[in-house]
Scaffold this motif. Structure first.
Motif, mmCIF file in Angstrom:
data_model
loop_
_atom_site.group_PDB
_atom_site.id
_atom_site.type_symbol
_atom_site.label_atom_id
_atom_site.label_comp_id
_atom_site.label_asym_id
_atom_site.label_seq_id
_atom_site.Cartn_x
_atom_site.Cartn_y
_atom_site.Cartn_z
ATOM 1 N N CYS A 152 9.021 1.891 6.091
ATOM 2 C CA CYS A 152 10.531 1.829 5.747
ATOM 3 C C CYS A 152 10.971 0.796 4.615
ATOM 4 C CB CYS A 152 11.144 1.319 7.174
ATOM 5 S SG CYS A 152 11.094 2.731 8.396
ATOM 6 N N ILE A 153 10.326 -0.302 4.726
ATOM 7 C CA ILE A 153 10.590 -1.346 3.928
ATOM 8 C C ILE A 153 10.169 -0.802 2.350
ATOM 9 C CG2 ILE A 153 9.852 -3.597 2.819
ATOM 10 C CD1 ILE A 153 9.204 -4.497 5.795
ATOM 11 N N GLY A 209 12.497 -1.592 -4.918
ATOM 12 C CA GLY A 209 12.731 -2.815 -5.398
ATOM 13 C C GLY A 209 12.490 -2.843 -6.858
ATOM 14 N N ARG A 210 12.859 -3.923 -7.549
ATOM 15 C CA ARG A 210 12.789 -4.198 -9.119
ATOM 16 C C ARG A 210 11.224 -3.837 -9.200
ATOM 17 N NH1 ARG A 210 12.974 -8.687 -10.938
ATOM 18 N NH2 ARG A 210 12.793 -9.945 -8.840
ATOM 19 N N ARG A 211 10.933 -3.057 -10.498
ATOM 20 C CA ARG A 211 9.561 -2.611 -10.858
ATOM 21 C C ARG A 211 8.979 -3.815 -11.235
ATOM 22 N NH1 ARG A 211 5.842 0.765 -12.087
ATOM 23 N NH2 ARG A 211 4.778 0.601 -14.141
ATOM 24 N N ALA A 244 0.747 -1.353 0.112
ATOM 25 C CA ALA A 244 0.030 -0.070 0.102
ATOM 26 C C ALA A 244 0.766 1.312 -0.194
ATOM 27 C CB ALA A 244 -1.087 -0.067 1.191
ATOM 28 N N TYR A 245 1.919 1.337 0.857
ATOM 29 C CA TYR A 245 2.954 2.424 0.932
ATOM 30 C C TYR A 245 3.336 2.627 -0.322
ATOM 31 C CZ TYR A 245 2.281 3.703 5.674
ATOM 32 O OH TYR A 245 1.686 4.153 6.978
ATOM 33 N N ARG A 246 3.951 1.594 -1.160
ATOM 34 C CA ARG A 246 4.797 1.567 -2.347
ATOM 35 C C ARG A 246 3.633 2.231 -3.346
ATOM 36 N NH1 ARG A 246 7.713 -4.286 -2.310
ATOM 37 N NH2 ARG A 246 9.529 -3.574 -1.406
#
Length: 285
Positions: A257-258, A263-265, A206-208
């Motif tokens: 934080c994570i 990370g890879r798209r 959700a944060y991403r």
């Protein structure tokens, strides 16, 4: 008539639960359902087809939710249009209520209020959702209930769904607060992650999605709803709920934080909770 678009990626364990609410029930003749099986390696498509001609099944090799939503839009030509996750439960009466509200014409997007099913969830997860239920975000159905509905005029606010993670938040932010509504008397059932680690994973996704929208579509922030921070400060005045507040804050801080590590798209486009898709023993349902 009402069209329903259901993107489904390897949902064989839950798709029948969802579709069974819409077939053979009073009012179900008003529905035209499109299930878009995208990148499925299981029996989702065959299970959906067993529900008969009311359910149209579209298959794609591309495992991406927004791609599935676009395919669903191409196959559905009726408004109002409902977009529903494959792992939620919403009754025909609730869908008809969403459509009636849109037909009044003064709002362009509506959603039900989510009932969070906590069956089989750990004590920590229950504490988290106990706090969440008291926050403004819990009353925002577009992005919380697994279902949202758009009128024909509302759907013209944007073209195709862009290749993003948070499609529901993207849709919500197309509309000013007075143009969208969460209906308190209309409910959908959302199944919570059963473990704290799975909850952190879901919140990370959700944060991403939120970070991605802020980066790619900063102009949409103007339509953002009420935040949770003020209410959280108020809740800390109640010592008896401090354990739940600490769990709530820890989960979201850890997830944030994570998420900021990136990370890879594409490695998180279908990152999802699997625990809620596993059938529970009858003794704890």
């Amino acid at each position: 008539m009402i069209s329903i678009v259901v993107p489904a990626h390897n949902e064989s364990s839950v798709i029948a639960r969802t579709l069974s609410q819409w077939v053979g029930k009073p009012g179900s003749d008003e529905l035209r359902v499109v299930v878009v099986c995208n990148g499925c390696t299981d029996d989702t498509a065959n299970i959906a087809r067993r529900f008969g001609p009311t359910i149209k099944v579209v298959e794609s090799d591309t495992a991406r939710k927004t791609h599935a939503l676009n395919l669903g839009d191409q196959a559905a030509n009726i408004f109002p249009r409902i977009y529903a996750d494959a792992d939620i439960v919403i009754a025909v009466d609730a869908i008809l209520a969403l459509a009636r509200r849109l037909n009044e014409g003064d709002v362009l997007a509506v959603a039900p209020t989510a009932d969070i099913n906590l069956a089989g969830c750990s004590w920590l997860v229950r504490k988290y959702f106990g706090i969440r239920s008291r926050l403004p975000s819990s009353r925002e159905g577009i992005g919380g209930s697994g279902v949202y509905a758009l009128s024909e005029a509302g759907r013209t606010r944007f073209g195709q769904f862009p290749d993003i993670t948070a499609d529901d938040t993207y849709v919500r932010l197309q509309f000013r607060r007075e143009e969208r509504e969460t209906l308190p008397h209309v409910r959908s059932t959302v199944f919570a992650p059963r473990t704290l680690l799975q909850l952190v994973a879901v919140r990370t996704r959700a944060y991403r999605g939120t970070f991605e929208l802020a980066r790619r579509f900063p102009e949409l922030r103007a339509n953002k709803g009420a935040g949770n921070n003020r209410m959280l400060v108020t809740l800390f005045k109640e010592p008896r709920i401090w354990p739940g507040l600490l769990i709530y804050c820890w989960v979201n801080i850890a997830a944030r934080c994570i998420a900021t590590r990136g990370g890879r798209r594409g490695d998180h486009l279908w990152q999802r909770d699997e625990t809620s898709r596993v059938a529970l023993p009858d003794s704890i349902k």
